[in-house]
Design an enzyme around this catalytic site. Structure first.
Site, PDB file in Angstrom:
ATOM      1  N   LYS A  24       5.738   4.665 -13.838  1.00  0.00           N
ATOM      2  CA  LYS A  24       6.559   4.427 -12.785  1.00  0.00           C
ATOM      3  C   LYS A  24       6.202   3.288 -12.046  1.00  0.00           C
ATOM      4  O   LYS A  24       4.949   3.346 -11.480  1.00  0.00           O
ATOM      5  CB  LYS A  24       6.584   5.665 -12.003  1.00  0.00           C
ATOM      6  CG  LYS A  24       7.838   6.026 -11.221  1.00  0.00           C
ATOM      7  CD  LYS A  24       7.858   5.193  -9.764  1.00  0.00           C
ATOM      8  CE  LYS A  24       7.188   5.501  -8.646  1.00  0.00           C
ATOM      9  NZ  LYS A  24       7.191   4.392  -7.544  1.00  0.00           N
TER      10      LYS A  24
ATOM     11  N   GLY B  45      -3.153   3.143  -6.252  1.00  0.00           N
ATOM     12  CA  GLY B  45      -2.564   2.863  -4.957  1.00  0.00           C
ATOM     13  C   GLY B  45      -3.153   3.522  -3.956  1.00  0.00           C
ATOM     14  O   GLY B  45      -4.358   3.282  -3.754  1.00  0.00           O
ATOM     15  N   SER B  46      -2.732   4.077  -2.898  1.00  0.00           N
ATOM     16  CA  SER B  46      -3.357   4.187  -1.544  1.00  0.00           C
ATOM     17  C   SER B  46      -4.268   5.678  -1.772  1.00  0.00           C
ATOM     18  O   SER B  46      -3.938   6.330  -2.516  1.00  0.00           O
ATOM     19  CB  SER B  46      -2.431   4.417  -0.473  1.00  0.00           C
ATOM     20  OG  SER B  46      -1.571   5.456  -0.540  1.00  0.00           O
ATOM     21  N   THR B  47      -5.139   5.565  -0.939  1.00  0.00           N
ATOM     22  CA  THR B  47      -5.839   6.980  -0.998  1.00  0.00           C
ATOM     23  C   THR B  47      -5.130   8.031  -0.344  1.00  0.00           C
ATOM     24  O   THR B  47      -5.306   9.135  -1.080  1.00  0.00           O
ATOM     25  CB  THR B  47      -7.187   6.748   0.218  1.00  0.00           C
ATOM     26  OG1 THR B  47      -7.920   5.411  -0.702  1.00  0.00           O
ATOM     27  CG2 THR B  47      -8.014   7.837   0.111  1.00  0.00           C
ATOM     28  N   GLU B  48      -4.140   8.036   0.444  1.00  0.00           N
ATOM     29  CA  GLU B  48      -3.398   9.044   0.691  1.00  0.00           C
ATOM     30  C   GLU B  48      -2.694   9.638  -0.237  1.00  0.00           C
ATOM     31  O   GLU B  48      -2.655  10.765  -0.348  1.00  0.00           O
ATOM     32  CB  GLU B  48      -2.561   8.396   1.874  1.00  0.00           C
ATOM     33  CG  GLU B  48      -1.784   9.360   2.634  1.00  0.00           C
ATOM     34  CD  GLU B  48      -0.639   8.747   3.596  1.00  0.00           C
ATOM     35  OE1 GLU B  48      -0.876   7.250   3.922  1.00  0.00           O
ATOM     36  OE2 GLU B  48       0.464   9.192   3.999  1.00  0.00           O
TER      37      GLU B  48
ATOM     38  N   GLY C 279      -3.215   9.068  -3.486  1.00  0.00           N
ATOM     39  CA  GLY C 279      -3.972   9.371  -4.539  1.00  0.00           C
ATOM     40  C   GLY C 279      -4.542  10.934  -4.131  1.00  0.00           C
ATOM     41  O   GLY C 279      -4.612  11.765  -5.082  1.00  0.00           O
TER      42      GLY C 279
ATOM     43  N   GLU D  46      -7.464   4.925  -8.923  1.00  0.00           N
ATOM     44  CA  GLU D  46      -7.940   3.766  -8.543  1.00  0.00           C
ATOM     45  C   GLU D  46      -7.358   3.653  -7.250  1.00  0.00           C
ATOM     46  O   GLU D  46      -6.122   3.380  -7.070  1.00  0.00           O
ATOM     47  CB  GLU D  46      -7.664   2.670  -9.574  1.00  0.00           C
ATOM     48  CG  GLU D  46      -8.694   1.652  -9.005  1.00  0.00           C
ATOM     49  CD  GLU D  46      -8.226   0.405  -8.330  1.00  0.00           C
ATOM     50  OE1 GLU D  46      -8.354   0.637  -7.199  1.00  0.00           O
ATOM     51  OE2 GLU D  46      -7.491  -0.444  -8.888  1.00  0.00           O
TER      52      GLU D  46
ATOM     53  N   CYS E  13      -6.862  -4.298  -3.663  1.00  0.00           N
ATOM     54  CA  CYS E  13      -7.694  -2.988  -3.213  1.00  0.00           C
ATOM     55  C   CYS E  13      -9.076  -3.459  -3.184  1.00  0.00           C
ATOM     56  O   CYS E  13      -9.854  -2.816  -2.357  1.00  0.00           O
ATOM     57  CB  CYS E  13      -7.512  -1.972  -4.185  1.00  0.00           C
ATOM     58  SG  CYS E  13      -7.452  -2.413  -6.095  1.00  0.00           S
TER      59      CYS E  13
ATOM     60  N   GLU F  55      -8.137   0.105   5.768  1.00  0.00           N
ATOM     61  CA  GLU F  55      -7.791  -0.905   4.705  1.00  0.00           C
ATOM     62  C   GLU F  55      -6.401  -1.509   5.425  1.00  0.00           C
ATOM     63  O   GLU F  55      -5.684  -0.777   5.599  1.00  0.00           O
ATOM     64  CB  GLU F  55      -7.564  -0.163   3.374  1.00  0.00           C
ATOM     65  CG  GLU F  55      -7.107  -1.471   2.501  1.00  0.00           C
ATOM     66  CD  GLU F  55      -6.989  -0.644   0.977  1.00  0.00           C
ATOM     67  OE1 GLU F  55      -6.441   0.478   0.909  1.00  0.00           O
ATOM     68  OE2 GLU F  55      -7.341  -1.315  -0.018  1.00  0.00           O
TER      69      GLU F  55
END
Lengths: 331, 480
Positions: free
Chosen positions: B184, B236-239, B241, B258, B292, B389
């Protein structure tokens, strides 16, 4: 750390007179002090410098920018002949080319100077009289620099006496590489004195100094000693001028002016043969030290074959098609 | 910087690439319609609509996963490893042949300067396929036992900052190890992935081995949560993730993440200053700071602070911000209005918290999403711009006095993706690198990537490695 990078950080009132190495006068008081100073300059990371030079080399200079760059580069050429076989006739023909590089187009600018051995300086002076084109002579036992101080100084006086108004000296690489920095410094000072009013270009011969750290140290050494220009190479040693070396030297003159208020010129010489190479150098000047150096007073190309390629590219821009090598003069 | 030597515009021609007015999903080797309401993808430099993109629903994702499963069981899994390698070599070569097309399309859709898409994104993407193509028939030597096996179907969700490159990081190792893929792409940058679908067809890759399902968050969730997906990989973003980790918890799925970063770029007083300044610029302004592993926190030794900042500001003054397709552009457009709003918000907070904002004089285009290169000095470790970030061209400068303080401040982050060390002293590089809790530590350089080198994070920057031998482990079951 010794170096101040923003010219504005020096108060105008405290700025020393041009030509003076202040505030660095004390660093040349002894061999130890000079060594400590030169070795205290920030190091140069070779990989990083090469990468920066390569990135600047990808700038795409087209149309109007290219036309400006070509004309500017022509006006910065020190048209050079330094052969054992040089004759008065050869020098006169070079002088004619210097005055009017493109016989088919009077609008093509003249070059900055003609560069010859000292004994032929008089011929060049005569041939260039009234043109404003400078006569540069190599001296100090060029290209090796392996002679006694007396011989070197006599060489300089002879060239100046023959009318050269620019002297291209070589540093004593042997002394530099064995760490006798003060000796190199004193020699440049002595040559500068012998030059009188003639401008002094100091050739570092970076191909023999090898490392970029050495190129930076030798640049500072020459500037402290009163160089009007610092020059990469004699053209007799390979590699001669490279973009990373030129980058390091440009950074040195930039930092030196910021610290002392004195502007020093830069002359890459040897190995620059194409318009593309010349444009890459101008881009580097533009983005490293800025517009103040984008003039023949502060930046020169030491070259012989470069001029013809610049002229061919200039003709291409003017006419829209490439001509051939017979459309420019051989010298 | 100067008006003496103005560079004339040098735009790369966009006519090299055909952008279709609309794109479907790539499932089982065919482009098919999506069941969701189509979305539009815009050129962030002009806000021009580039194309209409299909949106995959759960049913579409299900079709894609089924196709991938079929391809895994019948074709790709049983195939001789050397033959899988041939397909990857073929894809790598096609990427090189069509490099200009990919570079222009990437810059159009993402906003990044053509210099970077041309010199970094596309060549590296091809390099990842070449590298993994070589591994395909050598997996017995990867240190994972004599006969490591693929997981099966990999569900992969990638971000918008390096659309093609992140695709390559995900797809190349998955295919080389015998997995099939449902990928995706990011909502705002689907175009190069769709061009890649065309490359798969050109390479005669068997249908179903690579499936590309476009869409937004819901589509990504459907990929991750599909019960027949064996392996999930997300960048992508930690959120997001974190929510993926929750969704995958308790299932048989294998997960690699990652995520974000807030890298420290540490400059000691004995650093090669001119190159360090280049590295700082490369660290934070590369790809508009949408990286990142960006060096977003500059930790500079107090004794050289003024010198470094003066030099940095002068250098930033020469950066050319503008048309991403111009070959002389250094900084392109911010990828989306949403991201621009976040960068603005965090920068305003930085100022409100007492940090000093510096930006060079630079003219920004009227249309599109733009943010000038920005440096914050007087930043304290307690400020949000030192902790959050920003994911934009915004550098926070902090100082330190001793190596211990540098290490303590560098590690004082919830992330741990990358770090940089600048010093001419080799022993210091080794000593400091040893103490930094970051997946990648660069010495006297920054933002260098290579397919042979593993990449990944500590702490909230995620887990698992991509690239190198370590990266293969994420796509293989160890054998004994």
């Amino acid at each position: 750390m010794t170096h101040v990078l923003d010219p504005g950080t020096l108060e105008a009132g405290t700025r020393p007179a041009p030509g003076s190495g202040a505030p660095f006068d004390d660093v040349t008081r002894s061999d130890a002090a000079l060594r400590a100073f030169l070795h205290g300059l920030p190091g140069v990371d070779q990989v990083g410098a090469e990468q920066r030079a390569a990135t600047l080399g990808t700038r795409s200079i087209k149309t109007t920018a290219k036309a400006w760059a070509i004309d500017t580069a022509i006006s910065m050429v020190d048209l050079t002949t330094l052969e054992g076989a040089d004759t008065p006739g050869k020098v006169r023909s070079l002088a004619a080319k210097a005055r009017r590089p493109d016989p088919t187009d009077p609008a093509a600018p003249a070059v900055a100077a003609v560069c010859v051995y000292g004994d032929l300086a008089g011929v060049a002076v005569e041939a260039l009289e009234g043109t404003g084109i400078h006569v540069a002579a190599v001296a100090t036992a060029f290209p090796s620099g392996r002679a006694s101080r007396e011989v070197k100084l006599a060489d300089v006086r002879d060239a100046v006496g023959n009318g050269a108004d620019e002297i291209d000296m070589v540093i004593d690489r042997g002394a530099f590489l064995s760490g006798r920095y003060l000796e190199v410094f004193e020699e440049i000072v002595a040559v500068k004195e012998a030059c009188g009013t003639a401008h002094l270009k100091v050739i570092l011969e970076t191909g023999e100094l090898v490392t970029l750290d050495n190129a930076r140290r030798a640049s500072w050494l020459a500037m402290l000693a009163g160089a009007d220009f610092i020059k990469t190479s004699t053209g007799k040693v390979s590699p001669a001028a490279t973009l990373p070396v030129c980058l390091v030297m440009l950074e040195a003159v930039r930092d030196f002016r910021a610290a002392t208020g004195t502007q020093v010129g830069v002359k890459p010489a040897g190995g620059i043969r194409t318009t593309k190479d010349a444009v890459k150098h101008l881009v580097m000047v533009n983005e490293t030290v800025g517009a103040d150096w984008l003039s023949p007073d502060w930046f020169r190309f030491g070259a012989s074959s470069l001029l013809n390629d610049l002229l061919l590219q200039r003709q291409k821009l003017r006419t829209g098609h490439y001509s051939g090598p017979d459309h420019v003069s051989v010298d | 910087m100067t008006s003496l030597f103005e560079y004339a515009p040098a735009p790369e021609s966009r006519s090299i690439v055909d952008v279709a007015p609309s794109y479907g999903l790539f499932v089982d080797g065919e482009f098919v319609d999506g069941s969701g309401e189509p979305m539009k993808t815009v050129n962030p430099a002009t806000e021009e609509v580039l194309s209409e993109i299909a949106v995959g629903t759960e049913a579409d994702v299900d079709r894609a996963v089924k196709a991938a499963r079929r391809a895994f069981t019948r074709v790709w899994g049983p195939m001789r490893p050397a033959d899988r390698g041939k397909y990857l070599f073929r894809i790598a070569r096609i990427l090189q042949e069509r490099a200009r097309e990919f570079a222009v399309l990437e810059s159009l859709d993402n906003g990044k300067p053509i210099r970077e898409s041309r010199d970094v994104d596309v060549p590296l993407a091809a390099a990842h396929f070449f590298y993994h193509a070589g591994w395909a028939d050598k997996l017995a030597h990867a240190g994972l036992g004599p006969d490591p096996r693929p997981h099966g179907v990999a569900g992969q969700v990638i971000p918008w900052n390096f659309p093609l490159l992140m695709l390559a990081w995900k797809v190349a190792p998955a295919l080389a190890t015998g997995n099939t893929v449902v990928l995706k792409p990011a909502e705002t940058t689907p175009l190069t992935a769709l061009l890649f679908a065309e490359v798969c067809r050109q390479a005669d890759l068997p249908p179903g081995v690579v499936n590309i399902v476009t869409g937004a968050g819901d589509t990504g969730r459907a990929v991750v949560e599909h019960e027949d997906v064996d392996k999930v990989a997300f960048t992508g973003s930690t959120e997001v993730g974190r929510s993926i980790a929750r969704a995958v918890a308790g299932t048989r799925k294998v997960l690699t993440l990652e995520l974000g970063g807030k890298a420290a770029n540490i400059v000691f007083d004995d650093a090669p200053i001119d190159q360090a300044v280049e590295g700082i610029v490369r660290g934070i302004f590369f790809n508009q700071g949408h990286v990142c592993c960006a060096g977003s926190r500059l930790l500079v030794q107090e004794s050289v602070h003024d010198e470094v900042i003066a030099s940095l500001q002068r250098r930033i003054g020469t950066l050319r911000v503008g048309d991403p397709l111009d070959k002389n552009t250094d900084i392109g457009a911010i990828n989306s209005a949403e991201q621009l709003a976040r960068i603005r918000e965090l920068s305003d907070i930085g100022e409100a918290e007492g940090a000093h904002r510096w930006q060079p004089v630079c003219e920004l285009p009227d249309r599109g999403f733009w943010f000038p290169p920005t440096v914050f000095t007087d930043v304290s470790p307690a400020h949000r711009i030192a902790r959050d970030e920003v994911f934009g061209p915004v550098l926070s400068v902090l100082t330190f006095r001793t190596p211990d303080e540098a290490v303590a401040k560098a590690n004082n982050t919830t992330y741990g993706l990358s770090a940089g060390i600048w010093t001419e002293k080799g022993s210091r590089i080794l000593a400091i690198a040893d103490r930094l809790r970051a997946g990648v530590v660069w010495a006297n350089t920054f933002n260098q990537f290579d397919p042979t080198s593993p990449f990944g994070g500590y702490k909230q920057s995620g887990y698992g490695r991509e690239g190198g031998r370590h990266g293969l482990a994420a796509y293989l079951k160890e054998s004994s």
